[in-house]
Design a protein around this motif. Sequence first.
Motif, mmCIF file in Angstrom:
data_model
loop_
_atom_site.group_PDB
_atom_site.id
_atom_site.type_symbol
_atom_site.label_atom_id
_atom_site.label_comp_id
_atom_site.label_asym_id
_atom_site.label_seq_id
_atom_site.Cartn_x
_atom_site.Cartn_y
_atom_site.Cartn_z
ATOM 1 N N ARG A 77 0.793 -1.289 0.097
ATOM 2 C CA ARG A 77 0.115 -0.113 -0.351
ATOM 3 C C ARG A 77 0.702 1.163 -0.124
ATOM 4 O O ARG A 77 0.418 2.337 -0.735
ATOM 5 N N GLU A 78 1.951 1.439 0.616
ATOM 6 C CA GLU A 78 2.815 2.316 0.602
ATOM 7 C C GLU A 78 3.500 2.072 -0.727
ATOM 8 O O GLU A 78 4.468 3.342 -1.088
ATOM 9 N N LYS A 79 3.652 1.192 -1.516
ATOM 10 C CA LYS A 79 4.118 0.983 -2.850
ATOM 11 C C LYS A 79 5.764 1.323 -2.541
ATOM 12 O O LYS A 79 6.425 1.979 -3.242
ATOM 13 N N GLU A 80 6.332 0.641 -1.387
ATOM 14 C CA GLU A 80 7.828 0.603 -1.174
ATOM 15 C C GLU A 80 8.525 -0.771 -0.915
ATOM 16 O O GLU A 80 7.846 -1.506 -0.025
ATOM 17 N N LYS A 81 9.520 -0.922 -1.326
ATOM 18 C CA LYS A 81 10.216 -2.180 -0.987
ATOM 19 C C LYS A 81 11.761 -1.711 -0.379
ATOM 20 O O LYS A 81 12.219 -0.737 -0.845
ATOM 21 N N SER A 82 11.856 -1.972 0.762
ATOM 22 C CA SER A 82 13.083 -1.710 1.485
ATOM 23 C C SER A 82 14.087 -2.653 2.105
ATOM 24 O O SER A 82 13.332 -3.842 1.953
ATOM 25 N N ALA A 83 15.264 -2.141 2.641
ATOM 26 C CA ALA A 83 16.122 -3.501 2.898
ATOM 27 C C ALA A 83 17.211 -2.810 3.832
ATOM 28 O O ALA A 83 17.355 -1.454 4.000
ATOM 29 N N TRP A 84 17.528 -3.450 4.968
ATOM 30 C CA TRP A 84 18.524 -2.906 5.732
ATOM 31 C C TRP A 84 19.757 -2.441 5.259
ATOM 32 O O TRP A 84 20.316 -1.397 5.316
ATOM 33 N N ALA A 85 20.490 -3.394 4.540
ATOM 34 C CA ALA A 85 21.559 -3.049 3.765
ATOM 35 C C ALA A 85 21.292 -2.456 2.390
ATOM 36 O O ALA A 85 20.572 -3.539 1.907
#
Length: 745
Positions: free
Chosen positions: A202-210
């Motif tokens: 829904r936020e249209k976001e893919k994220s990663a720690w590194a």
Amino acid sequence: MRKNLLLIIISILFFSFNLPAQNVRKNANFQIHIKKSSGGIKIDGLLNDEAWKEAASASDFYMCNPFDTLCANVRTDVRMSYDDKYLYISAECFLKPGQPYVVESLKRDFNFSNNDNFLVFIDTFDDKTTGFSFGANAAGAQWDGQMSEGAKMNLNWDNKWESATTYSSNSWIWEAAIPFKSIRYKDNSTIWGINFSRLDTREKEKSAWAPVPRQFPTASLAYAGALVWDTPPPAPKKNVSIIPYMLGGNLIDFDKSKQVGKNQIGADMKVALSSSMNLDLTVNPDFSQVDVDRQQTNLDRYELFFPEKRQFFIENSDLFDGFGVDNLRPFFSRRIGLAYNSTTKGYDQTAIRYGARLSGKLTKDWRIGILKVQTERNDTITPIQNFSMVTLQRKLFARSNVGLFFIDKQSSIELESQRKNGIQDYNRTIGVEYNLASSNNFWTGKTFFYQTFSPISAPKNFAHALNLSFKNNNWFGIWRHQWVGTGFNPEVGYVPRVGYFNVNPEIGKIFYPKDKNSKIFYGQAKIMKIGFWNEAGLRTDNTNVFATDLIMKDRAGYSFWAASDYIRLLLDFDATRVGKEKLKAGTEHTWNSVGFNYMSSAIKKFTYSLNTRFGGYYANGTRVGITSELAYRFQPYVMFSMALDYNKIDDVDWVNEAQTVTKKLNSEFWIIRPKLDVTFTNKLFFTTFLQYNEQIKNVNINSRIQWRYKPASDIFLVYTDNYFPENLQIRNRAIVLKLNYWLNL
């Protein structure tokens, strides 16, 4: 020339063994220091154990998509700890106010792009190539897979571990305990590679720690951070797992008026010979619970490919079936348990008596795989057969490797009818392969040389190929070529055609929006050429393709392609593949075609897709192809889908050898696939799958209930029917009840 090529590759191989392996980690500054837990942790998804307060933590994720230069908009907090038996991981995935989660169902190994999820990627050997992945979607459906080739995921891998998920209006929490017995790792190591990935649809976001560049998946181990242990992980103790099963069932063949009761027992065993070496054993295995293949209409000249799903062949499968490329594989494990029938021109099922697979790490840079499987005799058609494979792989440089293999198929021929079925006493394949993977993933590729041997070996029994590709934030390009001799015949492989030289270059431009408010996530345009020549240098195939793709931030997708084709038939070919008159070898055919595809956003509960093809076909004919799938989910418990596959061929000119009679060949094919998935919990599943395939004249119903009553232990009830589509007269029926239990000794 082949001998010279083989000598060159072998020389490169032995020269490369003396080159130092580099160990450069792109995100070496991203470190999480894990400490041993001073108290117990209960896996309930609540994070109220005292041990979590002192556990190592990671936060401040970086956005990977749609931009890779910003901090993540949604917050994710990760904690890690361990004790003598388990590696503990928790993730609290915060939500924007009033934002519900998006999931398809509670089904295991879900589609990554269609679910809010959190995943961890663990590089236990710190080689930036192999590893394990665990995670869940926001409703608690588990995900686990074994990793190879730096980012490739095999979700058919299944092992014993526990997790729990809770949900509130502000966040959802995932908590997991992974037994050290369930993974392989280097003894006395204090550094593993690790990364965490979060997708919020829904936020249209893919994220990663590194941080990971957006042109690569977050699973890319080349960009993993470091998991630093205060002391080495617990030394592996005795680790033997036995998974016995028993089943009862009934099989009825109405065509032959034959009914057979099926009562069977068998077992699998996993023996950890070391922390990095595993021995898999199986006796009298049964695979009746494996998901059925999704049927396809085949209007090509060559055999379709279906992936391996049987659990025995999964662990470290890249050591065996990772050799070769998509249409040129020296080893294809689905050939084991199938026997070619020259009368029906198809494959008959044969039972596996026993099997053994040794696979894993010998040292930091060396891996080994050894396989041995024996199948039963299949009446008078196929004798008892033994399948063996030995592979050896050495890591080179940062992430590349070189491998050798030997494949042997031995047949205990007893009857002349078996020789008439094309069975030879043995069939063997040897090969050497180099896999390139640069430290930053910019360059990837492989090159290999294979050769086959059998009692009646034909000349030119070799295969060679080269793939080399690059990819950055703006451009990508691929060079592929293959050279396969007419005598190349790996009977345990997947090689649809032989006797050709092929080139397949491809280049494309990647487009990312610069405006943060843009609804577009990603776009690309590419051109590609596929050319084939026979061994006399005569061009036999040529395809030119232009294609463009556009992916929106909500993961809706559009694509368009246009192609021109030329084919000179090498063999007589039934263009309808249903037994009509064949087009003659040597005839030439040209056509143009276009297609448009659309896939709706997975955020909505009602989803749909459409894939089309319009244009020419063989012998001045035309072909229309339309594939569509509609689905609705009652999140997260029920999903109903309906897939339709329609192909129509019109006005294919057929001329007899005397050039006096001309016919117009026309055919129409439907595949209809309604499917119902009910996930009562993340441990109890019900699936019913119907497939009506007009081309092969069959209606298939497959229903399955699965209850995972303990981790990696299941009860299955499987019901299967096959019918003639004309009158729905039943052909055969089977019902099987199967119980297995994972027992650690």
